[in-house]
Write an enzyme that holds these catalytic residues in place. Structure first.
Site, PDB file in Angstrom:
ATOM      1  CE  LYS A  66       1.124   1.399   4.516  1.00 35.60           C
ATOM      2  NZ  LYS A  66       2.006   2.542   4.612  1.00 35.60           N
ATOM      3  N   PRO A 101       9.372  -4.336  -0.443  1.00 36.78           N
ATOM      4  CG  PRO A 101      10.594  -2.134  -1.124  1.00 36.78           C
ATOM      5  CD  PRO A 101       9.215  -3.113  -1.267  1.00 36.78           C
ATOM      6  CB  VAL A 102      11.838  -5.863   4.820  1.00 37.18           C
ATOM      7  CG1 VAL A 102      11.559  -6.295   6.237  1.00 37.18           C
ATOM      8  CG2 VAL A 102      11.413  -7.181   3.912  1.00 37.18           C
ATOM      9  N   GLY A 115       9.583  -0.876   4.821  1.00 38.28           N
ATOM     10  CA  GLY A 115       9.772   0.201   3.637  1.00 38.28           C
ATOM     11  C   GLY A 115       8.739   1.140   3.795  1.00 38.28           C
ATOM     12  N   GLY A 116       7.571   1.040   4.832  1.00 37.98           N
ATOM     13  CA  GLY A 116       6.528   2.062   4.600  1.00 37.98           C
ATOM     14  C   GLY A 116       5.441   1.483   3.675  1.00 37.98           C
ATOM     15  N   GLY A 136       4.358  -4.271   4.033  1.00 33.96           N
ATOM     16  CA  GLY A 136       4.747  -5.470   3.536  1.00 33.96           C
ATOM     17  C   GLY A 136       4.344  -6.750   4.506  1.00 33.96           C
ATOM     18  N   GLY A 137       4.549  -6.569   5.674  1.00 35.33           N
ATOM     19  CA  GLY A 137       4.274  -7.460   6.727  1.00 35.33           C
ATOM     20  C   GLY A 137       2.823  -7.813   6.942  1.00 35.33           C
ATOM     21  CB  ALA A 153       1.010  -7.366   1.893  1.00 30.02           C
ATOM     22  CG  ASP A 210      -0.953  -0.041   7.793  1.00 30.90           C
ATOM     23  OD1 ASP A 210      -1.840   0.783   8.191  1.00 30.90           O
ATOM     24  OD2 ASP A 210       0.364  -0.111   7.767  1.00 30.90           O
TER      25      ASP A 210
END
Ligand code: ATP
Length: 310
Positions: A18, A106-107, A109-110, A113-114, A116, A148
């Site tokens: 996102k 990217p981990v 990274g803002g 990802g986690g 998701a 998120d």
């Protein structure tokens, strides 16, 4: 009482990164969370989570060569392990299996990802074990997992209130092209919020809904959207990492309609006018010395099954 469940052998679920087109951050609440008024957009940069139900419990992570090794935990702190635990307790059934995470986001990274991965794991485990969890229950479990995660389930473009978990659909009339530049080293989200609190002791109790941005989104007009992109955390992220400010300026001088820090950073995202413009801009940034430059469009779907086999 523990029930027995039917299991299907393998399911792959894809979930997107996102970006926050608007991130309004209020003063911290009594529970420590910050009230948000944010507009999320899911973009076509996705991780896949595959659950193989007949294997012993294990988390495997594969990453592209440009990501640092070991950035994603494979123990109980991984959001897919926490998702499995929540779903298992919700249905009172044991859930196992091998969970393979194929990362492209990217981990730290803002880009959430986690989150998701957590959303994808909820859907993959639900399907692999035939649990038929209702959408409302999945959303409630997602909110428990992280602020998120509900958005990662639903995708598209949405207004997030509360800590970001209270979602409303918003009209989105465009196909938006983004160029994304990750950093070699992540930024800790709590550190960025703490720094923001120091820089903005006057933050409002409730941040305002960004009406002008919502109008630009509905109209599908890139120049108008560019004008109204806004991130309250950008000043804190740039203060912690001054090179992010330089990167934003470089991208804008190369023709980006607008550059901004994504969420708590450090990924910088640039809005382009079209697919061709995005490709040209990515090329210019790579020639300028950025090895990893990603192009994606939005909005894309939330967590969804891409492969299922018995
Ligand atoms: P957020 O803004 O939600 O903190 P982010 O995009 O900045 O998200 P993530 O990629 O979600 O950051 O990772 C934040 C931290 O979460 C990582 O440093 C990592 O230790 C931990 N983490 C746990 N599970 C995962 C996962 N499946 N993928 C990536 N990071 C994970």
């Amino acid at each position: 009482m523990t029930q027995s469940v039917h299991r299907s052998a393998g399911v792959t679920v894809r979930a997107a990164a996102k970006i926050n087109l608007h991130l309004g951050v209020g003063a911290p609440r009594a529970d420590g969370f910050h009230p948000l008024a944010t507009v999320f957009q899911a973009v076509g940069l996705c991780d896949d989570v595959t659950v193989s139900a007949d294997e012993p419990w294990e988390i495997q992570v594969s990453t592209p060569s440009w990501m640092p090794d070991g950035a994603v935990p494979t123990d109980a702190s991984n959001l897919v392990a926490r998702a499995a635990d929540l779903l298992s307790r919700h249905h009172d059934v044991p859930l196992g299996g091998r969970v393979a995470i194929d990362k492209a986001i990217p981990v730290a990274g803002g880009l959430a990802g986690g989150s998701a991965n957590g959303a994808a794991a909820l859907v993959a485990l639900d399907r692999a074990f035939d649990l038929a969890t209702s959408d409302d229950d999945l959303l409630a479990l997602a909110a428990e997992l992280g602020s998120d995660v509900p958005f990662a389930l639903v995708g598209g473009t949405a207004l997030g209130r509360g800590r970001g978990e209270l979602l409303d659909h918003v009209a989105d009339g465009g196909t938006w092209w983004w160029v994304m530049v990750p950093s070699a080293e992540g930024l800790s989200t709590p550190d960025v919020y703490r720094h923001h609190d120091r820089l903005r002791p006057d933050a409002p109790v409730e941040p305002e809904v960004p009406h002008a941005l919502l109008e630009a989104l509905a109209a599908g007009e890139p120049l108008a959207l560019a004008r109204h992109l806004h991130n309250d955390l950008e000043a804190a992220a740039v203060d912690l990492r001054p090179e992010l400010g330089e990167l934003i300026a470089r991208g804008e001088s190369e023709g980006a309609l607008r550059g901004m820090v994504s969420g708590s950073g450090p990924t910088v995202v640039f809005l382009a006018e079209s697919a061709d413009h995005a490709r040209d801009l990515a090329g210019a940034l790579m020639r300028g010395g950025h090895d990893v430059v990603l192009v994606a469009n939005g909005a894309v779907a939330g967590a969804h099954v891409v492969t299922s086999y018995a």
